[in-house]
Write an enzyme that holds these catalytic residues in place. Structure first.
Site, short mmCIF file in Angstrom:
data_model
loop_
_atom_site.label_atom_id
_atom_site.label_comp_id
_atom_site.label_asym_id
_atom_site.label_seq_id
_atom_site.Cartn_x
_atom_site.Cartn_y
_atom_site.Cartn_z
N CYS A 57 -58.56 -43.69 28.92
CA CYS A 57 -58.72 -42.23 28.87
C CYS A 57 -60.18 -41.79 29.00
CB CYS A 57 -58.12 -41.68 27.58
SG CYS A 57 -56.39 -42.12 27.40
N HIS A 97 -61.52 -35.27 25.86
CA HIS A 97 -60.25 -35.80 26.36
C HIS A 97 -59.12 -35.14 25.57
CE1 HIS A 97 -56.90 -38.27 27.22
NE2 HIS A 97 -56.94 -38.96 26.10
N ASN A 137 -51.14 -35.29 27.33
CA ASN A 137 -52.26 -36.23 27.45
C ASN A 137 -52.12 -36.99 28.77
OD1 ASN A 137 -53.88 -38.55 27.37
ND2 ASN A 137 -53.58 -38.89 25.18
N1 COA Z 1 -41.18 -36.48 16.01
C1 COA Z 1 -40.79 -36.25 14.75
N2 COA Z 1 -41.23 -36.99 13.72
C2 COA Z 1 -42.07 -38.00 14.00
C3 COA Z 1 -42.52 -38.29 15.29
C4 COA Z 1 -42.02 -37.48 16.33
N3 COA Z 1 -42.37 -37.67 17.62
N4 COA Z 1 -43.34 -39.35 15.27
C5 COA Z 1 -43.44 -39.71 13.98
N5 COA Z 1 -42.67 -38.91 13.20
C6 COA Z 1 -42.52 -38.92 11.75
C7 COA Z 1 -42.74 -40.31 11.17
O1 COA Z 1 -41.56 -41.06 11.15
C8 COA Z 1 -43.23 -39.98 9.79
O2 COA Z 1 -42.14 -39.61 8.97
P1 COA Z 1 -42.11 -39.99 7.40
O3 COA Z 1 -43.27 -39.27 6.80
O4 COA Z 1 -40.78 -39.47 6.97
O5 COA Z 1 -42.24 -41.47 7.36
C9 COA Z 1 -44.05 -38.70 9.99
O6 COA Z 1 -43.55 -38.11 11.19
C10 COA Z 1 -45.54 -38.96 10.13
O7 COA Z 1 -45.73 -40.02 11.08
P2 COA Z 1 -47.17 -40.47 11.52
O8 COA Z 1 -47.06 -41.62 12.46
O9 COA Z 1 -47.99 -40.64 10.26
O10 COA Z 1 -47.63 -39.16 12.30
P3 COA Z 1 -49.09 -38.67 12.65
O11 COA Z 1 -49.39 -37.41 11.97
O12 COA Z 1 -50.09 -39.77 12.53
O13 COA Z 1 -48.92 -38.31 14.17
C11 COA Z 1 -49.58 -39.17 16.29
C12 COA Z 1 -48.64 -39.33 15.10
C13 COA Z 1 -49.31 -40.31 17.25
C14 COA Z 1 -49.26 -37.84 16.96
C15 COA Z 1 -51.04 -39.16 15.80
O14 COA Z 1 -51.25 -40.27 14.95
C16 COA Z 1 -52.01 -39.19 16.90
O15 COA Z 1 -52.13 -38.29 17.69
N6 COA Z 1 -52.83 -40.26 16.97
C17 COA Z 1 -53.80 -40.40 18.01
C18 COA Z 1 -53.12 -41.00 19.19
C19 COA Z 1 -53.86 -40.73 20.46
O16 COA Z 1 -54.54 -39.75 20.58
N7 COA Z 1 -53.68 -41.65 21.40
C20 COA Z 1 -54.24 -41.52 22.67
C21 COA Z 1 -55.65 -41.90 22.64
S1 COA Z 1 -56.24 -41.68 24.22
#
Ligand code: COA
Length: 324
Positions: free
Chosen positions: A122, A246, A280
């Protein structure tokens, strides 16, 4: 000893024109919630995406790169034959041979141009922009077409809710040419190899990410890199008109903007939020955002823009540019 001749080069480089390309198909959160356990509210709140674009089977990294590149060349007032080098940043071509850049050069009409692909995930566009800029300044190229193009739907499990809701397809491009002034500042780049396992393709087919680790890294480590890019260019935070990080997650974008404002950036600094409607798109996200903001009248010619890319590797790169 014989002294080798070097090309003259240019005192500076600048972006002459930009363009972007996205597939036609709009995919809403509601559509995704029909095929996986997710919902519109969660995606908007945690990631900031309302909709994204998915490529049709016939759309490829190359076809989207050609479309974006042709628009950037037209916007710069040049002819395709003026382009002597093509750089295509990408991490999603499923077949590495032939490389995308050679195909783009041929299809776009930049016959016999030099060309190579560059993979910094990215962060790829900012890496390629730095390489293109340095080539122009050193004289190894005069007009470089720099493209970020990705078809992430080829490498994402379509029902994995941790990735399929985030990633999307598209391409963005910039033409870089010589300039008496500095229109592209020095790059601040690097890698965080200790976090290499946080974004991978374990089965060689689909992206896997440790979302929370990447989120923590991006919200704490990227703003200081952006500040370093400002320092290298001799620019104060208050000079920045436009911030284009990004487009990984709107909460990451807002965290970076908050840190920069704490360091002196203006409240009226325009902050890219293209992820809301584009998702993204990895190396394509920064040039697509810049092009959309230009078309919407949010970015103007002469604006000071701070670009900062980051992603798998983990890799990062950022620089200050003057908008074309
Ligand atoms: N829809 C609904 N619920 C979801 C979900 C989705 N797509 N994905 C995860 N959940 C749930 C999980 O099961 C968890 O539930 P629980 O609390 O009952 O266990 C809860 O939501 C939180 O999950 P978590 O993984 O902690 O979510 P988060 O707030 O960290 O968000 C991302 C997940 C991936 C959106 C976030 O971590 C993120 O953006 N990270 C950076 C990734 C990124 O930018 N990557 C590219 C880099 S170039």
């Amino acid at each position: 000893m014989i002294e080798l001749r070097l090309p003259k080069g240019s005192p500076g480089s600048r972006i002459l024109g930009i363009g972007s390309s996205q597939p036609e198909r709009v995919v809403t959160n509601d559509e995704l919630s029909k095929i996986m356990d997710t919902n519109d509210e969660w995606i908007r709140e945690r990631v900031g995406i309302a909709e994204r674009r998915f490529a049709a089977p016939e759309d490829t990294v190359v076809s989207m790169a050609v479309d974006a590149g042709a628009k950037a060349i037209a916007a710069s007032g040049l002819n395709p034959s003026d382009v002597d080098t093509v750089l295509v940043a990408n991490c999603t071509t499923t077949v590495p041979i032939p490389n995308a850049a050679a195909q783009v050069a041929e299809l776009i009409g930049a016959k016999a141009a030099g060309g190579f692909d560059l993979n910094a995930a990215c962060a790829g566009f900012c890496y390629a922009l730095a390489a293109g800029s340095d080539m122009v300044r050193c004289g190894s190229a005069e007009k470089v077409l720099v493209i970020g193009a990705e078809k992430l739907t080829d490498v994402v499990d379509p029902v994995d809710r941790s990735t399929a809701i985030i990633f999307a397809d598209g391409a963005g491009a910039a033409v870089v040419g010589p300039s008496d002034d500095t229109g592209i500042g020095p790059v601040a780049w690097g890698t965080a190899g200790d976090l290499v396992e946080t974004i991978t393709m374990p089965n060689g087919k689909h992206i896997y990410q440790e979302g929370q680790s990447v989120f923590r890294w991006a919200t704490t480590k990227i703003a200081p890199i952006a500040m370093r890019a400002l320092e290298l260019a001799g620019v104060q935070p208050s000079d920045v008109d436009v911030l284009i990080p990004h487009q990984a997650n709107l909460r990451i974008v807002e965290a970076i903007a908050k840190r920069l404002r704490k360091a002196g950036a203006r409240e009226d600094m325009v902050v890219a939020d293209d992820i809301v409607t584009s998702g993204n798109t990895s190396s394509a996200s920064i040039p697509i955002a810049m092009d959309h903001m230009r078309a919407a009248g949010r970015v103007h010619s002469g604006d000071v823009a701070l670009l900062i890319g980051f992603g798998a590797g983990l890799s990062y790169a950022g620089q200050v540019v003057i908008c074309p």
